[in-house]
Design an enzyme around this catalytic site. Sequence first.
Site, short mmCIF file in Angstrom:
data_model
loop_
_atom_site.label_atom_id
_atom_site.label_comp_id
_atom_site.label_asym_id
_atom_site.label_seq_id
_atom_site.Cartn_x
_atom_site.Cartn_y
_atom_site.Cartn_z
N TYR A 56 7.51 -13.25 -15.39
CA TYR A 56 6.53 -12.27 -14.87
C TYR A 56 5.12 -12.63 -15.37
O TYR A 56 4.17 -12.66 -14.60
CB TYR A 56 6.90 -10.85 -15.29
CG TYR A 56 5.86 -9.84 -14.86
CD1 TYR A 56 5.64 -9.57 -13.51
CD2 TYR A 56 5.05 -9.18 -15.80
CE1 TYR A 56 4.67 -8.68 -13.11
CE2 TYR A 56 4.08 -8.28 -15.40
CZ TYR A 56 3.89 -8.04 -14.05
OH TYR A 56 2.91 -7.16 -13.66
N ALA A 58 0.80 -1.23 0.00
CA ALA A 58 0.00 0.00 0.00
C ALA A 58 0.83 1.27 0.00
O ALA A 58 0.27 2.37 -0.03
CB ALA A 58 -0.93 0.00 1.22
C1 8X3 Z 1 2.01 -4.63 -15.89
C2 8X3 Z 1 1.61 -4.48 -17.30
O1 8X3 Z 1 2.21 -4.62 -19.75
O2 8X3 Z 1 4.00 -4.02 -18.20
O3 8X3 Z 1 1.64 -5.84 -15.37
O4 8X3 Z 1 3.19 -6.27 -18.28
S1 8X3 Z 1 2.84 -4.88 -18.41
#
Ligand code: 8X3
Length: 254
Positions: free
Chosen positions: A154, A11
């Site tokens: 990611y 947060a």
């Molecule tokens: C964040 C958006 O497009 O950089 O999760 O993966 S991006």
Amino acid sequence: MKHKTVFITGASSGIGEACAKIFAQNGCKLILNARNTDKLETLKNEFKSQYGTDILLLPFDVRDRAAAEKAISGLTDGWENIDILVNNAGLALGVDKEFEADIDDWFTMIDTNVKALAMITRLVVPGMVKRNKGHVINIGSVAGDAAYPGGSVYCATKAAVKALSDGLRIDLYDTPIRVTNVKPGLVETNFSNIRFHGDKERAKKVYNGIKPLTGTDIADVVYYAASAPEHVQIAEVLVLATHQASGSMIWREQ
Ligand code: 8X3
């Protein structure tokens, strides 16, 4: 929404901070988590003086299981009655190819975006089930819909956020508890600075030629889902900048 207790992880900045602000503006009580105690203190003072918000700070690293268990099981005086959990803490690190990227970066993302999110959910939702009410809002990403160059791990973590959201929604479908996965695209926060390990020039380039979303744009969607009528479950929302079509399709003005 008045007097609802909202627990937000991560947060202290970006989307998490913007979520804290909108819930504060709408009369909620806030439990704010992050590692940066100073920033949390600043937000606490700001929201208290501007909106009269009742705030409990719960600073710990979401990857630290013992700290999370201690902090959440130690909630008393009504703070344990969490109505809304916003699982926002998360990060991206690096854009290197999957056969070249830093394994430490991967493990940090997996520990934070997947393991910690699942663990915080596991620690908070039993109380919601007992009280027969609640709402879990996970911050996923467009990155979870499809992989893009340099995004593999990611993207995998955000695909996991989708699976965790869907799985939780299934496991709670005989309760009034709602589960939402908000999936932002390009949002200009500290996200890219962190992704590029503090290389501000590289981070800035991510938003070149396109008007990105802001943390507030995402917080508006989170708040919409949280304040929808009880019978309305906003299951999933993909939020993109107007010139972004997918994780990898971004039109930039030259
Ligand atoms: C964040 C958006 O497009 O950089 O999760 O993966 S991006």
